[in-house]
Scaffold this motif. Structure first.
Motif, PDB file in Angstrom:
ATOM      1  N   GLY A  13      -4.484 -13.002  -5.647  1.00  0.00           N
ATOM      2  CA  GLY A  13      -4.367 -13.507  -4.194  1.00  0.00           C
ATOM      3  C   GLY A  13      -3.167 -13.134  -3.318  1.00  0.00           C
ATOM      4  O   GLY A  13      -3.171 -13.125  -2.062  1.00  0.00           O
ATOM      5  N   VAL A  36      -8.510 -21.034  -7.836  1.00  0.00           N
ATOM      6  CA  VAL A  36      -9.434 -20.413  -6.810  1.00  0.00           C
ATOM      7  C   VAL A  36      -8.749 -20.326  -5.153  1.00  0.00           C
ATOM      8  O   VAL A  36      -8.752 -19.395  -4.212  1.00  0.00           O
ATOM      9  N   ALA A  51     -16.116 -23.075  -2.151  1.00  0.00           N
ATOM     10  CA  ALA A  51     -16.134 -21.869  -2.852  1.00  0.00           C
ATOM     11  C   ALA A  51     -16.281 -21.833  -4.373  1.00  0.00           C
ATOM     12  O   ALA A  51     -16.857 -20.999  -4.753  1.00  0.00           O
ATOM     13  N   GLU A 105      -6.569 -17.487  -5.048  1.00  0.00           N
ATOM     14  CA  GLU A 105      -6.986 -15.981  -5.132  1.00  0.00           C
ATOM     15  C   GLU A 105      -7.699 -16.113  -3.710  1.00  0.00           C
ATOM     16  O   GLU A 105      -7.399 -14.746  -2.884  1.00  0.00           O
ATOM     17  N   GLU A 106      -8.355 -16.881  -2.969  1.00  0.00           N
ATOM     18  CA  GLU A 106      -8.931 -16.611  -1.675  1.00  0.00           C
ATOM     19  C   GLU A 106      -8.171 -16.821  -0.551  1.00  0.00           C
ATOM     20  O   GLU A 106      -8.443 -16.191   0.491  1.00  0.00           O
ATOM     21  N   TYR A 107      -7.081 -17.805  -0.671  1.00  0.00           N
ATOM     22  CA  TYR A 107      -6.419 -18.192   0.757  1.00  0.00           C
ATOM     23  C   TYR A 107      -4.859 -17.805   0.402  1.00  0.00           C
ATOM     24  O   TYR A 107      -4.146 -18.122   1.268  1.00  0.00           O
ATOM     25  N   VAL A 114     -11.869 -15.597   2.055  1.00  0.00           N
ATOM     26  CA  VAL A 114     -12.700 -16.520   1.803  1.00  0.00           C
ATOM     27  C   VAL A 114     -14.154 -16.089   1.382  1.00  0.00           C
ATOM     28  O   VAL A 114     -14.814 -15.252   2.122  1.00  0.00           O
ATOM     29  N   GLY A 115     -14.382 -16.659   0.336  1.00  0.00           N
ATOM     30  CA  GLY A 115     -15.701 -16.152  -0.326  1.00  0.00           C
ATOM     31  C   GLY A 115     -15.466 -14.964  -1.097  1.00  0.00           C
ATOM     32  O   GLY A 115     -16.611 -14.601  -1.851  1.00  0.00           O
ATOM     33  N   GLU A 116     -14.459 -14.319  -1.138  1.00  0.00           N
ATOM     34  CA  GLU A 116     -14.208 -12.947  -1.744  1.00  0.00           C
ATOM     35  C   GLU A 116     -13.590 -12.995  -3.144  1.00  0.00           C
ATOM     36  O   GLU A 116     -13.752 -11.883  -3.964  1.00  0.00           O
ATOM     37  N   GLY A 117     -13.126 -14.063  -3.686  1.00  0.00           N
ATOM     38  CA  GLY A 117     -12.573 -14.291  -4.973  1.00  0.00           C
ATOM     39  C   GLY A 117     -13.670 -13.929  -6.063  1.00  0.00           C
ATOM     40  O   GLY A 117     -14.928 -14.394  -5.698  1.00  0.00           O
ATOM     41  N   LYS A 171     -14.123 -17.679  -9.613  1.00  0.00           N
ATOM     42  CA  LYS A 171     -15.156 -18.747  -9.809  1.00  0.00           C
ATOM     43  C   LYS A 171     -16.488 -18.259 -10.489  1.00  0.00           C
ATOM     44  O   LYS A 171     -16.846 -19.004 -10.923  1.00  0.00           O
ATOM     45  N   GLY A 195      -4.194 -14.017   0.170  1.00  0.00           N
ATOM     46  CA  GLY A 195      -5.418 -14.000  -0.249  1.00  0.00           C
ATOM     47  C   GLY A 195      -6.466 -12.985  -0.041  1.00  0.00           C
ATOM     48  O   GLY A 195      -5.972 -12.072   0.664  1.00  0.00           O
TER      49      GLY A 195
END
Length: 389
Positions: free
Chosen positions: A252, A279, A46, A282-284, A259-262, A265, A256
Protein backbone atom coordinates in the motif's frame (compact mmCIF):
# COMPACT_ATOMS: atom_id res chain seq x y z
CA UNK A 1 -17.20 30.59 38.85
CA UNK A 2 -18.27 26.96 38.71
CA UNK A 3 -17.65 26.85 34.95
CA UNK A 4 -14.21 28.44 35.38
CA UNK A 5 -13.14 25.87 37.93
CA UNK A 6 -14.81 22.70 36.72
CA UNK A 7 -15.44 23.45 33.04
CA UNK A 8 -19.10 22.49 33.24
CA UNK A 9 -22.14 23.62 31.30
CA UNK A 10 -25.06 24.80 33.43
CA UNK A 11 -28.22 22.75 33.07
CA UNK A 12 -31.44 24.69 33.32
CA UNK A 13 -34.30 23.02 35.15
CA UNK A 14 -37.06 21.84 32.84
CA UNK A 15 -34.86 21.68 29.73
CA UNK A 16 -36.01 19.17 27.11
CA UNK A 17 -33.81 16.09 26.95
CA UNK A 18 -32.43 16.54 23.44
CA UNK A 19 -31.31 20.21 23.75
CA UNK A 20 -29.76 19.44 27.13
CA UNK A 21 -28.01 16.37 25.68
CA UNK A 22 -26.68 18.36 22.71
CA UNK A 23 -25.25 21.08 24.96
CA UNK A 24 -23.54 18.67 27.33
CA UNK A 25 -22.32 15.79 25.12
CA UNK A 26 -18.78 15.72 23.72
CA UNK A 27 -19.56 16.51 20.09
CA UNK A 28 -15.97 15.91 18.94
CA UNK A 29 -16.04 12.33 20.24
CA UNK A 30 -19.50 11.82 18.75
CA UNK A 31 -18.25 13.03 15.36
CA UNK A 32 -15.25 10.69 15.58
CA UNK A 33 -17.49 7.69 16.26
CA UNK A 34 -19.61 8.59 13.22
CA UNK A 35 -16.38 8.93 11.22
CA UNK A 36 -15.25 5.45 12.27
CA UNK A 37 -18.58 3.98 11.25
CA UNK A 38 -18.33 5.68 7.84
CA UNK A 39 -14.81 4.29 7.38
CA UNK A 40 -16.12 0.84 8.31
CA UNK A 41 -18.75 0.98 5.57
CA UNK A 42 -16.17 2.24 3.08
CA UNK A 43 -13.79 -0.61 3.85
CA UNK A 44 -16.65 -3.09 3.97
CA UNK A 45 -17.47 -2.27 0.35
CA UNK A 46 -13.96 -3.41 -0.55
CA UNK A 47 -13.29 -6.22 1.92
CA UNK A 48 -16.57 -8.13 2.04
CA UNK A 49 -17.37 -8.50 -1.68
CA UNK A 50 -14.95 -11.45 -2.20
CA UNK A 51 -16.45 -13.24 0.81
CA UNK A 52 -19.98 -12.74 -0.54
CA UNK A 53 -19.00 -14.12 -3.95
CA UNK A 54 -17.25 -17.09 -2.34
CA UNK A 55 -20.42 -17.91 -0.38
CA UNK A 56 -22.69 -17.44 -3.40
CA UNK A 57 -24.38 -14.33 -1.98
CA UNK A 58 -25.15 -10.93 -3.51
CA UNK A 59 -22.03 -8.74 -3.76
CA UNK A 60 -23.12 -6.26 -1.11
CA UNK A 61 -24.76 -8.75 1.25
CA UNK A 62 -22.29 -8.22 4.10
CA UNK A 63 -22.12 -4.46 3.56
CA UNK A 64 -25.90 -4.25 3.84
CA UNK A 65 -25.85 -6.28 7.04
CA UNK A 66 -23.09 -4.07 8.41
CA UNK A 67 -25.18 -0.99 7.66
CA UNK A 68 -28.10 -2.51 9.57
CA UNK A 69 -25.87 -3.47 12.51
CA UNK A 70 -24.33 0.00 12.43
CA UNK A 71 -27.72 1.72 12.46
CA UNK A 72 -28.71 -0.38 15.48
CA UNK A 73 -25.41 0.41 17.19
CA UNK A 74 -25.72 4.15 16.58
CA UNK A 75 -29.31 4.12 17.83
CA UNK A 76 -28.28 2.30 21.02
CA UNK A 77 -25.30 4.65 21.44
CA UNK A 78 -27.46 7.78 21.17
CA UNK A 79 -30.03 6.43 23.64
CA UNK A 80 -27.43 5.32 26.20
CA UNK A 81 -25.55 8.63 25.85
CA UNK A 82 -28.59 10.41 27.34
CA UNK A 83 -28.37 8.34 30.54
CA UNK A 84 -27.25 9.61 33.90
CA UNK A 85 -24.34 7.84 35.65
CA UNK A 86 -26.84 5.95 37.80
CA UNK A 87 -28.71 4.72 34.72
CA UNK A 88 -25.40 3.68 33.11
CA UNK A 89 -24.59 1.68 36.21
CA UNK A 90 -27.97 -0.06 36.19
CA UNK A 91 -27.65 -0.89 32.50
CA UNK A 92 -24.17 -2.30 33.12
CA UNK A 93 -25.35 -4.55 35.95
CA UNK A 94 -28.31 -5.86 33.96
CA UNK A 95 -26.35 -6.52 30.76
CA UNK A 96 -23.49 -8.08 32.73
CA UNK A 97 -25.85 -10.63 34.25
CA UNK A 98 -27.22 -11.55 30.80
CA UNK A 99 -23.76 -11.74 29.21
CA UNK A 100 -22.39 -13.90 32.03
CA UNK A 101 -25.32 -16.31 31.71
CA UNK A 102 -24.64 -16.57 27.97
CA UNK A 103 -20.93 -17.24 28.54
CA UNK A 104 -21.74 -19.99 31.04
CA UNK A 105 -23.90 -21.63 28.35
CA UNK A 106 -21.12 -21.62 25.74
CA UNK A 107 -19.59 -25.02 26.72
CA UNK A 108 -23.00 -26.64 26.20
CA UNK A 109 -24.57 -24.88 23.20
CA UNK A 110 -21.75 -22.72 21.84
CA UNK A 111 -19.92 -23.09 18.53
CA UNK A 112 -16.47 -22.21 17.23
CA UNK A 113 -17.32 -21.84 13.49
CA UNK A 114 -14.16 -23.82 12.78
CA UNK A 115 -11.85 -21.26 14.43
CA UNK A 116 -10.78 -23.36 17.40
CA UNK A 117 -12.43 -21.25 20.11
CA UNK A 118 -16.01 -21.67 21.36
CA UNK A 119 -17.08 -18.03 21.53
CA UNK A 120 -20.45 -17.83 19.75
CA UNK A 121 -24.07 -18.79 20.42
CA UNK A 122 -26.15 -19.75 17.41
CA UNK A 123 -29.46 -17.93 17.04
CA UNK A 124 -32.46 -18.74 14.82
CA UNK A 125 -32.22 -17.53 11.24
CA UNK A 126 -28.52 -18.21 10.85
CA UNK A 127 -27.58 -15.44 13.27
CA UNK A 128 -24.98 -15.71 16.03
CA UNK A 129 -23.86 -13.64 19.00
CA UNK A 130 -20.52 -13.36 20.80
CA UNK A 131 -21.33 -12.76 24.49
CA UNK A 132 -17.80 -11.63 25.42
CA UNK A 133 -18.19 -8.51 23.25
CA UNK A 134 -21.14 -7.36 25.37
CA UNK A 135 -19.47 -8.43 28.60
CA UNK A 136 -16.59 -5.93 28.30
CA UNK A 137 -18.40 -2.58 28.77
CA UNK A 138 -20.73 -4.08 31.37
CA UNK A 139 -17.79 -5.52 33.30
CA UNK A 140 -16.25 -2.04 33.41
CA UNK A 141 -19.49 -0.54 34.74
CA UNK A 142 -20.02 -3.10 37.52
CA UNK A 143 -16.37 -3.03 38.66
CA UNK A 144 -16.43 0.78 38.71
CA UNK A 145 -19.55 0.60 40.89
CA UNK A 146 -17.78 -1.70 43.36
CA UNK A 147 -14.67 0.50 43.45
CA UNK A 148 -16.66 3.71 43.88
CA UNK A 149 -18.67 2.16 46.72
CA UNK A 150 -15.44 1.22 48.52
CA UNK A 151 -14.50 4.93 48.70
CA UNK A 152 -17.59 5.79 50.73
CA UNK A 153 -17.36 6.02 54.51
CA UNK A 154 -18.31 2.61 55.85
CA UNK A 155 -18.60 1.27 52.31
CA UNK A 156 -18.13 -2.37 51.33
CA UNK A 157 -14.75 -3.84 50.28
CA UNK A 158 -15.63 -3.07 46.67
CA UNK A 159 -12.10 -3.29 45.30
CA UNK A 160 -11.79 -6.84 46.65
CA UNK A 161 -15.16 -7.74 45.12
CA UNK A 162 -14.03 -6.34 41.76
CA UNK A 163 -10.79 -8.36 41.94
CA UNK A 164 -12.71 -11.59 42.50
CA UNK A 165 -15.09 -10.74 39.67
CA UNK A 166 -12.18 -9.93 37.34
CA UNK A 167 -10.56 -13.26 38.15
CA UNK A 168 -13.75 -15.18 37.40
CA UNK A 169 -14.31 -13.38 34.08
CA UNK A 170 -10.69 -13.82 32.95
CA UNK A 171 -10.79 -17.56 33.71
CA UNK A 172 -14.09 -18.04 31.86
CA UNK A 173 -12.76 -16.21 28.79
CA UNK A 174 -9.45 -18.10 28.86
CA UNK A 175 -11.32 -21.42 28.90
CA UNK A 176 -13.03 -20.68 25.56
CA UNK A 177 -10.09 -19.99 24.79
CA UNK A 178 -10.24 -16.22 24.18
CA UNK A 179 -6.99 -14.86 25.58
CA UNK A 180 -7.33 -11.57 23.70
CA UNK A 181 -10.60 -10.62 25.38
CA UNK A 182 -9.30 -11.93 28.71
CA UNK A 183 -6.24 -9.68 28.40
CA UNK A 184 -8.41 -6.68 27.55
CA UNK A 185 -10.69 -7.30 30.53
CA UNK A 186 -7.69 -7.62 32.85
CA UNK A 187 -6.15 -4.44 31.42
CA UNK A 188 -9.33 -2.40 31.92
CA UNK A 189 -9.61 -3.68 35.50
CA UNK A 190 -5.99 -2.69 36.25
CA UNK A 191 -6.59 0.82 34.86
CA UNK A 192 -9.70 1.29 36.98
CA UNK A 193 -8.02 -0.17 40.06
CA UNK A 194 -5.14 2.28 39.63
CA UNK A 195 -7.57 5.21 39.28
CA UNK A 196 -9.41 4.01 42.39
CA UNK A 197 -6.19 4.28 44.42
CA UNK A 198 -4.60 0.83 44.27
CA UNK A 199 -0.90 0.61 45.22
CA UNK A 200 1.51 -0.01 42.36
CA UNK A 201 3.02 -3.12 43.94
CA UNK A 202 -0.39 -4.80 43.78
CA UNK A 203 -0.73 -4.02 40.07
CA UNK A 204 2.76 -5.38 39.44
CA UNK A 205 1.70 -8.53 41.28
CA UNK A 206 -1.33 -8.87 38.98
CA UNK A 207 0.94 -8.39 35.98
CA UNK A 208 3.26 -11.12 37.27
CA UNK A 209 0.35 -13.54 37.72
CA UNK A 210 -0.86 -12.73 34.20
CA UNK A 211 2.56 -13.58 32.80
CA UNK A 212 2.58 -16.86 34.73
CA UNK A 213 -0.87 -17.58 33.32
CA UNK A 214 0.46 -16.93 29.81
CA UNK A 215 3.28 -19.41 30.35
CA UNK A 216 0.79 -22.01 31.59
CA UNK A 217 -1.53 -21.35 28.63
CA UNK A 218 1.37 -21.77 26.22
CA UNK A 219 2.00 -25.26 27.54
CA UNK A 220 -1.65 -26.27 27.93
CA UNK A 221 -3.31 -24.80 24.83
CA UNK A 222 -2.26 -25.70 21.29
CA UNK A 223 -4.39 -22.81 20.01
CA UNK A 224 -2.44 -20.31 22.13
CA UNK A 225 0.94 -21.92 21.41
CA UNK A 226 0.43 -21.78 17.62
CA UNK A 227 -0.22 -18.06 17.75
CA UNK A 228 2.79 -17.34 19.95
CA UNK A 229 5.06 -19.50 17.79
CA UNK A 230 3.87 -17.74 14.66
CA UNK A 231 4.55 -14.36 16.24
CA UNK A 232 8.05 -15.33 17.43
CA UNK A 233 9.09 -17.02 14.17
CA UNK A 234 12.05 -15.35 12.44
CA UNK A 235 10.26 -15.44 9.08
CA UNK A 236 6.58 -14.88 8.40
CA UNK A 237 4.96 -17.64 6.41
CA UNK A 238 3.52 -15.77 3.38
CA UNK A 239 0.59 -18.23 3.27
CA UNK A 240 -0.68 -17.27 6.73
CA UNK A 241 -2.99 -14.42 7.60
CA UNK A 242 -0.07 -12.45 9.10
CA UNK A 243 1.89 -13.03 5.90
CA UNK A 244 -0.90 -11.77 3.68
CA UNK A 245 -1.53 -8.75 5.94
CA UNK A 246 2.16 -7.81 6.12
CA UNK A 247 2.53 -7.98 2.34
CA UNK A 248 -0.62 -5.87 1.82
CA UNK A 249 0.59 -3.14 4.16
CA UNK A 250 3.95 -3.03 2.39
CA UNK A 251 2.28 -2.87 -1.04
CA UNK A 252 0.00 0.00 0.00
CA UNK A 253 2.78 2.45 0.77
CA UNK A 254 1.78 6.06 1.46
CA UNK A 255 -1.09 6.54 -1.01
CA UNK A 256 -2.29 2.95 -1.57
CA UNK A 257 -2.69 0.95 -4.76
CA UNK A 258 -6.09 2.46 -5.53
CA UNK A 259 -9.73 1.92 -4.62
CA UNK A 260 -10.78 -1.63 -5.48
CA UNK A 261 -7.29 -2.56 -6.72
CA UNK A 262 -6.14 -4.42 -3.61
CA UNK A 263 -5.55 -8.16 -3.70
CA UNK A 264 -5.37 -9.09 -0.02
CA UNK A 265 -9.17 -9.20 0.34
CA UNK A 266 -9.24 -12.16 -2.10
CA UNK A 267 -6.73 -14.26 -0.15
CA UNK A 268 -7.20 -13.24 3.51
CA UNK A 269 -10.13 -15.09 5.19
CA UNK A 270 -10.61 -12.44 7.90
CA UNK A 271 -10.03 -9.40 5.67
CA UNK A 272 -13.45 -8.00 6.64
CA UNK A 273 -13.01 -8.55 10.39
CA UNK A 274 -9.74 -8.95 12.30
CA UNK A 275 -7.46 -7.78 9.46
CA UNK A 276 -9.54 -5.05 7.90
CA UNK A 277 -6.77 -2.51 8.60
CA UNK A 278 -4.66 -4.41 6.04
CA UNK A 279 -7.31 -3.67 3.39
CA UNK A 280 -7.25 0.00 4.39
CA UNK A 281 -3.46 0.14 4.19
CA UNK A 282 -3.27 -1.62 0.81
CA UNK A 283 -5.99 0.28 -1.05
CA UNK A 284 -5.86 3.71 0.63
CA UNK A 285 -2.33 3.73 2.00
CA UNK A 286 -0.84 5.15 5.16
CA UNK A 287 -3.03 8.26 4.88
CA UNK A 288 -6.26 6.44 5.78
CA UNK A 289 -4.52 4.44 8.50
CA UNK A 290 -3.33 7.68 10.12
CA UNK A 291 -6.85 9.11 9.89
CA UNK A 292 -8.24 6.02 11.64
CA UNK A 293 -5.61 6.27 14.38
CA UNK A 294 -6.40 9.98 14.81
CA UNK A 295 -10.12 9.23 15.24
CA UNK A 296 -9.47 6.66 17.97
CA UNK A 297 -6.89 8.88 19.68
CA UNK A 298 -9.27 11.85 19.69
CA UNK A 299 -12.01 9.85 21.41
CA UNK A 300 -9.65 8.50 24.08
CA UNK A 301 -7.77 11.73 24.80
CA UNK A 302 -10.85 13.98 24.88
CA UNK A 303 -12.67 11.54 27.14
CA UNK A 304 -9.79 11.35 29.61
CA UNK A 305 -9.43 15.15 29.65
CA UNK A 306 -13.13 15.63 30.36
CA UNK A 307 -13.04 13.00 33.11
CA UNK A 308 -10.29 14.92 34.95
CA UNK A 309 -12.93 17.32 36.29
CA UNK A 310 -15.47 14.64 37.15
CA UNK A 311 -16.25 14.47 40.87
CA UNK A 312 -18.51 11.40 40.74
CA UNK A 313 -16.18 8.46 41.53
CA UNK A 314 -18.24 6.00 39.51
CA UNK A 315 -18.30 8.20 36.40
CA UNK A 316 -14.58 8.92 36.67
CA UNK A 317 -13.53 5.28 37.17
CA UNK A 318 -15.95 3.76 34.65
CA UNK A 319 -15.27 6.43 32.03
CA UNK A 320 -11.52 5.92 32.31
CA UNK A 321 -11.90 2.15 32.01
CA UNK A 322 -14.15 2.44 28.94
CA UNK A 323 -11.90 4.98 27.19
CA UNK A 324 -8.73 2.97 27.78
CA UNK A 325 -10.33 -0.34 26.77
CA UNK A 326 -11.69 1.28 23.58
CA UNK A 327 -8.28 2.64 22.62
CA UNK A 328 -6.31 -0.48 23.56
CA UNK A 329 -8.64 -2.76 21.61
CA UNK A 330 -7.98 -0.67 18.48
CA UNK A 331 -4.26 -0.67 19.27
CA UNK A 332 -4.18 -4.46 19.65
CA UNK A 333 -6.05 -5.03 16.38
CA UNK A 334 -3.70 -2.79 14.40
CA UNK A 335 -0.65 -4.10 16.27
CA UNK A 336 -1.48 -7.66 15.22
CA UNK A 337 -1.73 -6.62 11.57
CA UNK A 338 1.79 -5.15 11.58
CA UNK A 339 3.15 -8.02 13.71
CA UNK A 340 3.84 -5.99 16.81
CA UNK A 341 1.59 -8.37 18.77
CA UNK A 342 0.58 -12.04 18.42
CA UNK A 343 -2.75 -12.75 16.71
CA UNK A 344 -5.64 -12.41 19.16
CA UNK A 345 -8.83 -12.49 17.07
CA UNK A 346 -9.89 -8.99 18.19
CA UNK A 347 -12.03 -6.69 16.05
CA UNK A 348 -11.46 -3.03 15.23
CA UNK A 349 -14.30 -1.12 16.96
CA UNK A 350 -16.96 0.26 14.57
CA UNK A 351 -14.89 -0.76 11.52
CA UNK A 352 -14.65 -4.57 11.52
CA UNK A 353 -17.65 -6.52 10.27
CA UNK A 354 -19.79 -8.25 12.87
CA UNK A 355 -23.08 -7.57 14.62
CA UNK A 356 -21.87 -8.37 18.14
CA UNK A 357 -18.75 -6.23 17.76
CA UNK A 358 -20.51 -3.21 16.28
CA UNK A 359 -23.50 -3.19 18.64
CA UNK A 360 -21.31 -3.80 21.72
CA UNK A 361 -19.07 -0.94 20.57
CA UNK A 362 -22.21 1.22 20.34
CA UNK A 363 -23.11 0.38 23.94
CA UNK A 364 -19.58 1.14 25.13
CA UNK A 365 -19.42 4.43 23.21
CA UNK A 366 -22.86 5.41 24.53
CA UNK A 367 -21.74 4.76 28.09
CA UNK A 368 -18.57 6.78 27.52
CA UNK A 369 -20.48 9.71 26.01
CA UNK A 370 -22.94 9.61 28.92
CA UNK A 371 -20.19 9.61 31.54
CA UNK A 372 -18.21 12.41 29.87
CA UNK A 373 -21.17 14.77 29.47
CA UNK A 374 -20.67 18.04 31.31
CA UNK A 375 -22.74 18.22 34.49
CA UNK A 376 -23.03 20.72 37.35
CA UNK A 377 -20.25 19.73 39.75
CA UNK A 378 -21.28 21.79 42.73
CA UNK A 379 -20.34 25.26 43.95
CA UNK A 380 -16.76 26.34 44.49
CA UNK A 381 -17.69 27.29 48.06
CA UNK A 382 -18.49 23.66 48.81
CA UNK A 383 -14.98 22.64 47.78
CA UNK A 384 -13.32 25.45 49.74
CA UNK A 385 -15.45 24.71 52.76
CA UNK A 386 -14.40 21.08 52.76
CA UNK A 387 -10.76 22.13 52.43
CA UNK A 388 -11.02 24.40 55.48
CA UNK A 389 -12.72 21.60 57.38
Amino acid sequence: MTEMVFGTTPVRAGDPILPRWWRTVDRWSLACVLGLFAVGLLLGLAASVPLAEKNGLPQFYYVSRQAVFGAMALGVMLVVSTFSPRQVRRLGVLCFAVAMAAILLLPFIGTDFGKGAVRWLRLPGGMSVQPSEFLKPCFVAICAWFMAASQEVGGPPGRAYSAVLAGVVVVLLALQPDFGQASLVLFSWCVMYFIAGAPLYLLFGVLGMAMMGGVFAYGASDHFARRINGFLAAEVDPRTQLGYATNAIQEGGFFGVGVGEGSVKWSLPDAHTDFIIAVAAEEYGLILVLIIIALYATIVIRSLLRLQNERDPFARIAGTGLACAFGVQALINMGVAVRLLPAKGMTLPFISYGGSSVIASGIAAGMLLALTRTRPQGRIGDVLGRGRG
